[in-house]
Write a protein that holds these residues in place. Structure first.
Motif, PDB file in Angstrom:
ATOM      1  N   ILE A 268       0.829  -1.195   0.000  1.00  0.00           N
ATOM      2  CA  ILE A 268       0.000   0.000   0.000  1.00  0.00           C
ATOM      3  C   ILE A 268       0.875   1.262   0.000  1.00  0.00           C
ATOM      4  O   ILE A 268       1.854   1.361   0.743  1.00  0.00           O
ATOM      5  CB  ILE A 268      -0.986  -0.009   1.185  1.00  0.00           C
ATOM      6  CG1 ILE A 268      -2.124   0.974   0.925  1.00  0.00           C
ATOM      7  CG2 ILE A 268      -0.292   0.245   2.511  1.00  0.00           C
ATOM      8  CD1 ILE A 268      -3.358   0.716   1.745  1.00  0.00           C
ATOM      9  N   ALA A 269       0.527   2.208  -0.868  1.00  0.00           N
ATOM     10  CA  ALA A 269       1.282   3.457  -0.986  1.00  0.00           C
ATOM     11  C   ALA A 269       0.786   4.462   0.048  1.00  0.00           C
ATOM     12  O   ALA A 269      -0.325   4.354   0.583  1.00  0.00           O
ATOM     13  CB  ALA A 269       1.136   4.028  -2.396  1.00  0.00           C
ATOM     14  N   ALA A 270       1.608   5.473   0.303  1.00  0.00           N
ATOM     15  CA  ALA A 270       1.279   6.459   1.343  1.00  0.00           C
ATOM     16  C   ALA A 270      -0.057   7.141   1.090  1.00  0.00           C
ATOM     17  O   ALA A 270      -0.828   7.388   2.027  1.00  0.00           O
ATOM     18  CB  ALA A 270       2.398   7.500   1.433  1.00  0.00           C
ATOM     19  N   HIS A 271      -0.375   7.432  -0.183  1.00  0.00           N
ATOM     20  CA  HIS A 271      -1.607   8.175  -0.453  1.00  0.00           C
ATOM     21  C   HIS A 271      -2.864   7.355  -0.173  1.00  0.00           C
ATOM     22  O   HIS A 271      -3.963   7.910  -0.121  1.00  0.00           O
ATOM     23  CB  HIS A 271      -1.612   8.688  -1.909  1.00  0.00           C
ATOM     24  CG  HIS A 271      -1.628   7.611  -2.952  1.00  0.00           C
ATOM     25  ND1 HIS A 271      -0.477   7.065  -3.465  1.00  0.00           N
ATOM     26  CD2 HIS A 271      -2.654   6.971  -3.564  1.00  0.00           C
ATOM     27  CE1 HIS A 271      -0.788   6.143  -4.359  1.00  0.00           C
ATOM     28  NE2 HIS A 271      -2.109   6.063  -4.438  1.00  0.00           N
ATOM     29  N   HIS A 272      -2.709   6.051   0.028  1.00  0.00           N
ATOM     30  CA  HIS A 272      -3.831   5.211   0.428  1.00  0.00           C
ATOM     31  C   HIS A 272      -3.694   4.736   1.875  1.00  0.00           C
ATOM     32  O   HIS A 272      -4.425   3.826   2.302  1.00  0.00           O
ATOM     33  CB  HIS A 272      -3.943   3.982  -0.490  1.00  0.00           C
ATOM     34  CG  HIS A 272      -4.848   4.187  -1.655  1.00  0.00           C
ATOM     35  ND1 HIS A 272      -4.454   3.977  -2.962  1.00  0.00           N
ATOM     36  CD2 HIS A 272      -6.140   4.600  -1.727  1.00  0.00           C
ATOM     37  CE1 HIS A 272      -5.462   4.251  -3.776  1.00  0.00           C
ATOM     38  NE2 HIS A 272      -6.488   4.621  -3.052  1.00  0.00           N
ATOM     39  N   TYR A 273      -2.767   5.339   2.618  1.00  0.00           N
ATOM     40  CA  TYR A 273      -2.483   4.815   3.949  1.00  0.00           C
ATOM     41  C   TYR A 273      -2.453   5.911   5.011  1.00  0.00           C
ATOM     42  O   TYR A 273      -1.424   6.168   5.633  1.00  0.00           O
ATOM     43  CB  TYR A 273      -1.156   4.057   3.919  1.00  0.00           C
ATOM     44  CG  TYR A 273      -0.968   3.116   5.096  1.00  0.00           C
ATOM     45  CD1 TYR A 273      -2.036   2.380   5.615  1.00  0.00           C
ATOM     46  CD2 TYR A 273       0.277   2.951   5.681  1.00  0.00           C
ATOM     47  CE1 TYR A 273      -1.861   1.522   6.685  1.00  0.00           C
ATOM     48  CE2 TYR A 273       0.467   2.086   6.748  1.00  0.00           C
ATOM     49  CZ  TYR A 273      -0.618   1.380   7.249  1.00  0.00           C
ATOM     50  OH  TYR A 273      -0.441   0.528   8.305  1.00  0.00           O
TER      51      TYR A 273
END
Length: 261
Positions: A172-177
């Motif tokens: 999972i990437a930062a923009h979804h986390y």
């Protein structure tokens, strides 16, 4: 190309690990036997899928990479920094040990792990001929599981960190986390002044950049070669399972690592 087709399975491979000669594959969710919501190559045995289908899917993974399923060594993931050194395939009659990193210097052992947002970290020392795989969610990252694996490679097998090639897989990437205060505080305690670089803010929400955090951990451990897939599991649900992206109703994709004979 990073994506390849093996039989009916779509897999992802790292250029740097291909160059160093490591047998490895990050399996997408395509080409298996499971119905929705685990469609189709689910290898997770604790998410509600039929155990027979899970076993069949794992068999497909091993078959695609030319590995005997009886060479399997896997672990019960518990978000720790515990490292297991596998000297032989696991006794499949007993429960797997609890750990989040596995290492081996034995070509007759195939390491296998399951993921659905947490970070897969593949390790290979082509000099000492040692391979490893690490599971790092937010807690495993805070506990520096990747650093524990690098340390164990040095202590157990005599590896030099500068010889180790590391690869950070789809996760999972930062923009979804986005993360809450509890996680944010633990990240700041664990990373100190570096925390500001791995806790970006977006629309008022603090996010945790697991890719940047684990790359930092590896580099601080002396690893100089780190390849990042840059693939977000929540963005590409056609390829990956995502616990967050699918509200917990999903499967697990597999990561396989082995040394050549």
């Amino acid at each position: 190309m990073p994506f390849q087709q093996k039989d009916l399975l779509r897999i992802y491979r790292f250029d740097s690990l291909d160059e160093s000669g490591l047998v490895h594959a990050v399996f997408t969710r395509r080409g298996g036997t499971s119905p929705a919501p685990w469609d189709t190559l689910n290898v997770g045995g604790t998410v509600g899928d039929d155990p027979a289908r899970v076993k069949a899917n794992r068999g497909l993974c091993f078959q695609a990479m030319g590995r005997d399923p009886n060479t399997l060594y896997d672990v019960w993931l518990v978000h720790s920094a515990t490292v297991i050194c596998a000297e032989a395939p696991r006794d499949l009659r007993s429960l797997p040990p609890q750990a989040d990193a596995i290492l081996t210097d034995r070509p007759e052992v195939t390491l296998f792990m399951r993921f659905a947002d947490c970070v897969p970290i593949l390790l290979h020392d082509p000099v000492r001929k040692v391979a490893g795989v690490v599971h790092a969610g937010w807690l495993g990252t805070v506990r520096r599981a990747a650093a524990a694996a690098v340390w164990a490679m040095s202590a157990r097998y005599g590896c030099k960190p500068q010889d180790i090639r590391a690869a950070i897989g789809p996760s999972i990437a930062a923009h979804h986390y986005p993360v809450g205060q509890e996680v944010t505080e633990q990240v700041r305690q664990a990373f100190g002044t570096d925390a500001q670089d791995i806790l970006p803010s977006r629309n008022g929400a603090v996010q945790f950049d697991l890719w940047a955090a684990n790359r930092l951990i590896l580099e601080q451990s002396g690893v100089r070669q780190v390849e990042i897939s840059g693939l977000c599991t929540a963005c590409y649900l056609e390829d990956w399972y995502s616990h967050r992206g699918e509200n917990g109703k999903t499967g697990r994709f597999g990561v396989l690592v082995a040394l050549k004979d």
